[in-house]
Scaffold this motif. Structure first.
Motif, short mmCIF file in Angstrom:
data_model
loop_
_atom_site.label_atom_id
_atom_site.label_comp_id
_atom_site.label_asym_id
_atom_site.label_seq_id
_atom_site.Cartn_x
_atom_site.Cartn_y
_atom_site.Cartn_z
N ARG A 7 43.66 -5.05 56.43
CA ARG A 7 43.01 -4.89 55.12
C ARG A 7 44.06 -4.67 54.03
N TYR A 8 45.06 -3.86 54.31
CA TYR A 8 46.14 -3.63 53.35
C TYR A 8 46.87 -4.95 53.06
N PHE A 9 47.16 -5.70 54.12
CA PHE A 9 47.85 -6.98 53.95
C PHE A 9 47.05 -7.92 53.05
N LEU A 10 45.74 -8.03 53.25
CA LEU A 10 44.92 -8.93 52.45
C LEU A 10 44.88 -8.48 50.99
N ALA A 11 44.88 -7.18 50.75
CA ALA A 11 44.89 -6.68 49.37
C ALA A 11 46.17 -7.10 48.66
N VAL A 12 47.30 -6.99 49.34
CA VAL A 12 48.57 -7.40 48.74
C VAL A 12 48.62 -8.92 48.59
N ALA A 13 48.12 -9.65 49.58
CA ALA A 13 48.12 -11.11 49.51
C ALA A 13 47.27 -11.61 48.35
N GLU A 14 46.21 -10.90 48.02
CA GLU A 14 45.33 -11.30 46.93
C GLU A 14 45.96 -11.01 45.57
N THR A 15 46.57 -9.85 45.43
CA THR A 15 47.11 -9.44 44.12
C THR A 15 48.57 -9.83 43.93
N LEU A 16 49.30 -10.01 45.03
CA LEU A 16 50.75 -10.23 44.98
C LEU A 16 51.44 -9.16 44.13
N ASN A 17 50.91 -7.94 44.30
CA ASN A 17 51.47 -6.80 43.56
C ASN A 17 51.12 -5.54 44.34
N PHE A 18 52.14 -4.84 44.81
CA PHE A 18 51.90 -3.66 45.64
C PHE A 18 51.21 -2.55 44.84
N GLY A 19 51.57 -2.41 43.54
CA GLY A 19 50.95 -1.36 42.74
C GLY A 19 49.46 -1.59 42.55
N ARG A 20 49.08 -2.84 42.19
CA ARG A 20 47.66 -3.14 41.98
C ARG A 20 46.88 -3.07 43.29
N ALA A 21 47.50 -3.53 44.37
CA ALA A 21 46.84 -3.47 45.67
C ALA A 21 46.58 -2.02 46.06
N ALA A 22 47.55 -1.15 45.81
CA ALA A 22 47.39 0.27 46.13
C ALA A 22 46.25 0.88 45.32
N GLU A 23 46.13 0.48 44.04
CA GLU A 23 45.03 0.98 43.22
C GLU A 23 43.68 0.53 43.77
N GLN A 24 43.58 -0.74 44.18
CA GLN A 24 42.33 -1.24 44.76
C GLN A 24 41.96 -0.48 46.02
N LEU A 25 42.99 -0.12 46.82
CA LEU A 25 42.74 0.54 48.10
C LEU A 25 42.63 2.06 47.95
N HIS A 26 42.90 2.57 46.73
CA HIS A 26 42.85 4.02 46.46
C HIS A 26 43.83 4.79 47.33
N ILE A 27 45.04 4.22 47.45
CA ILE A 27 46.12 4.92 48.15
C ILE A 27 47.38 4.81 47.29
N ALA A 28 48.39 5.57 47.66
CA ALA A 28 49.67 5.51 46.95
C ALA A 28 50.46 4.29 47.41
#
Length: 299
Positions: A7-28
């Protein structure tokens, strides 16, 4: 493999941005980055090319995206299904071909158990051959197909018998005809939806043999069959029942649907894997459908 990491991988693959992916996932960002590193170590290759300004998927990462999506989708679907079952409800996926809406409604109502039933019936429009493959693969619970394909793992219940006609050009040659015989097709190309097997219906095969030519067509435009028939030189099978969707599809100005002589009919059957006809699976659903269709509807 940890599904959370996928799930984390897909969030980063979608945004291509670790900061935005972390915000979507509600983690640091730090635990997200560590999770991706752990996934890469487990897989044995780098999933992202990243520096201080950009993040891009590697070829390995691009290959993982569709498989990760399927894996997550399957798990989420399984969770939803089990939660429904725990509440006394279940999903049943029912494929269907082009049949009258009222007949499809009868099958759906019987399968669900009515307004207070215990099954949510999800409809999926598919050609018959695709339904058979999906039922055998377990991607569909049941299907409504024509014709039957004999297979040791499959069971059938006829639900609809349709008297067939022939859609012909509405011109001076074919317009006055009362019926369409095999001789009628001598100068016409018989159009068939892609994947149609008329050999399974001997009556229809006679018309195919009598036609000047046969052409399997898979149109992406609305009205493709009707346009060819109306334009002359072509014909196609169509149910005589005006309520049949395929009848409505081809019965346009410039096209006449004539009865076949000799009379010919096509049967649509419910299909399922025989092993699933048990009380812990589809047994109660199939029992209700059998009760609703002691004999097929005849049109």
């Amino acid at each position: 493999m940890d599904l959370r990491h996928l799930r984390y991988f897909l969030a980063v693959a979608e945004t291509l941005n670790f900061g935005r992916a972390a915000e979507q996932l509600h983690i640091a960002p730090s635990p997200l980055s560590r999770a991706i590193q752990q996934l890469e170590a487990e897989i044995g290759g780098q999933l992202f090319d990243r520096d201080t300004r950009r993040v891009e998927l590697t070829s390995l990462g691009m290959a993982l995206v569709p498989r990760a999506e399927r894996a997550i989708g399957e798990v989420d679907s399984l969770a939803r299904d089990m939660q429904k079952r725990a509440r006394g409800r279940a999903d049943v996926n029912l494929g269907f071909r082009s049949i009258p809406h009222d007949v499809l409604g009868l099958v759906r109502a019987a399968a669900s158990g009515g307004e207070t039933g215990d099954v949510d019936v999800q409809l999926r429009p598919l050609i018959s051959q695709a339904q058979i493959r999906a039922v055998l693969a377990g991607d569909l619970d049941m299907g409504l197909v024509q014709p039957r394909v004999e297979h040791r793992s499959l069971s059938y219940l006829p639900v609809l018998v349709e008297t067939m006609g022939m859609a012909l050009p509405a011109d001076e040659k074919y317009g006055p005809l009362a019926v369409a015989s095999v001789e009628t097709l001598a100068d016409l190309t018989l159009l068939l939806p892609a994947g149609t097997d008329i050999v399974a219906n001997p009556a229809m095969e006679r018309y195919g043999s009598a036609a000047r030519n046969m052409l399997a067509v898979d149109f992406d435009i609305v009205g493709g069959f009707a346009a060819l028939v109306a334009g002359g030189g072509h014909c196609c099978f169509a149910p005589l029942d005006p309520a049949a969707p395929w009848h409505q599809y081809v019965a346009v100005p410039g096209v006449l649907i004539k009865p076949l002589a000799p009379k010919s009919a096509a049967t649509t059957s419910l299909v399922w894997r025989s092993s699933r006809d048990n009380p812990s699976d589809l047994g109660h659903v199939l029992h209700r459908i059998r009760e609703a269709f002691p004999e097929p509807v005849v049109r």
